[in-house]
Design an enzyme around this catalytic site. Structure first.
Site, PDB file in Angstrom:
ATOM      1  CD  GLU A   1      -1.910  -2.395  -7.937  1.00 38.36           C
ATOM      2  OE1 GLU A   1      -1.674  -3.145  -6.969  1.00 38.36           O
ATOM      3  OE2 GLU A   1      -2.261  -2.819  -9.059  1.00 38.36           O
TER       4      GLU A   1
ATOM      5  CD  GLU B   1      -2.437  -8.278  -6.531  1.00 36.64           C
ATOM      6  OE1 GLU B   1      -2.468  -8.259  -7.763  1.00 36.64           O
ATOM      7  OE2 GLU B   1      -2.048  -7.320  -5.841  1.00 36.64           O
TER       8      GLU B   1
END
Length: 257
Positions: free
Chosen positions: A140, A237
Site C-alpha cells: 500500500e 476506509e
C-alpha cells in the site's frame, strides 16, 4: 451499466457504536455488508472474530501485517518477513485474508536505487511466504501529508515494485484518498496496470470522510475504475461524519454501489 462493486466496511473506524470488533462485524452484516476489513491484529479478539465470521458468512478483504516493519531497511528485513509469517499464521482462522504491507520510512543517505533494490529483496522474501501459505500480500502506497518521510507514496513506484518482484501473491492496494493527496490522476497511474491492483479503498477529500462529503469527482473515479477493468471490491476506509445509516446511504448513492 456494469454491476456495482461489492463494498467492504472498515470496521476499525465504522460501526463503533456496536462495541468490540466482532460486534461491529455483526453490525456491518446487519447493514448489508458481506465484506469487512480492519488494521492491525495483535490487539484484536481473533477468536471472537473467527466466530463472528463463521456465524455471519462474511469475508475479510484485508488485515495489516503486524508489527509494521520496513521493507527498505536491511536491518529490519528479517523482522518484516517474520511479521508476515506470524500474521499469516494468526489470520488463517479468519479465512486467510489479504495482508497489507506498508513500506516504512526512507533511510537517510540511501540512494533511490538502493531503496528500490532493498524493497524488492524484502518483498520477494515476504511473497515467498505468502505463496507457500496461499495468501495475497497487498503493498500500500500512503501519502506525505500523513507521513512526510514514508518511502512508498507513489502508485507508479508501488506498481513498479510489484512488477519487479513478479509474484502472483503480491499486488497493490490502491487507495483513492492517498492517491488524491499526492495529486495523482487515477486514469494515468493505473493505465495498463490495473491487473496488478487487488483492492481499492475510498474516502473523500480533504478530511477522509464518506464519499459525497468532499471534493472528489466520484462519478468520474468510479467510471475510470470500470473502464480500466477493475473487478475487485471497494473498501470504505473512511471516518464517518454522519450517523452510520446515513453515511452508508450517501456512500452507496455517491459510488453507485
Amino acid at each position: 451499466m456494469s454491476a456495482a462493486y461489492a463494498l467492504s466496511s472498515c470496521i476499525e473506524w465504522q460501526f463503533t457504536d456496536a462495541g468490540a470488533l466482532d460486534a461491529r462485524l455483526r453490525a456491518a452484516k446487519a447493514a448489508g455488508f458481506e465484506l469487512a476489513e480492519f488494521h492491525l491484529w495483535r490487539d484484536k479478539p481473533i477468536a471472537a472474530l473467527a466466530e463472528a465470521l463463521a456465524e455471519t458468512g462474511m469475508g475479510l478483504t484485508g488485515v495489516c501485517v503486524d508489527p509494521r516493519r520496513s521493507i527498505v531497511d536491511p536491518a529490519e528485513r528479517a523482522e518484516m518477513v517474520t511479521a508476515v509469517r506470524e500474521t499469516i499464521a494468526a489470520t488463517r482462522c479468519l479465512g486467510k485474508p489479504a495482508l497489507i504491507v506498508a513500506s516504512g520510512f526512507r533511510i537517510e543517505g540511501m540512494s533511490e536505487e538502493e531503496h528500490f533494490a532493498n524493497a524488492v529483496t524484502a518483498l520477494r522474501e515476504a511473497a515467498d511466504a505468502a505463496e507457500e501459505a496461499g495468501v495475497m500480500l497487498l503493498l500500500e502506497p500512503l501519502n506525505t501529508r500523513l507521513f512526510a518521510a514514508m518511502y512508498l507514496v507513489s502508485t507508479k513506484l508501488g506498481l513498479d515494485l510489484v512488477e519487479a518482484v513478479g509474484s502472483p501473491n503480491l499486488r497493490l492496494l490502491y487507495d483513492v484518498w492517498h492517491s488524491a493527496c499526492m495529486d495523482e490522476d487515477i486514469a494515468e497511474v493505473l493505465a495498463g496496470r490495473v491487473h496488478l491492483i487487488a483492492h481499492v479503498q475510498v474516502a473523500d477529500m480533504d478530511d477522509r470522510h464518506e464519499p459525497g462529503t468532499g471534493t472528489l469527482d466520484w462519478a468520474k473515479a468510479m467510471q475510470t475504475l470500470r473502464d480500466l477493468g477493475y473487478r475487485g471490491a471497494i473498501g470504505l476506509e473512511y471516518f464517518p461524519s454522519l450517523p452510520m445509516a446515513a453515511s452508508l446511504s450517501l456512500t452507496r448513492q455517491t459510488l453507485g454501489c
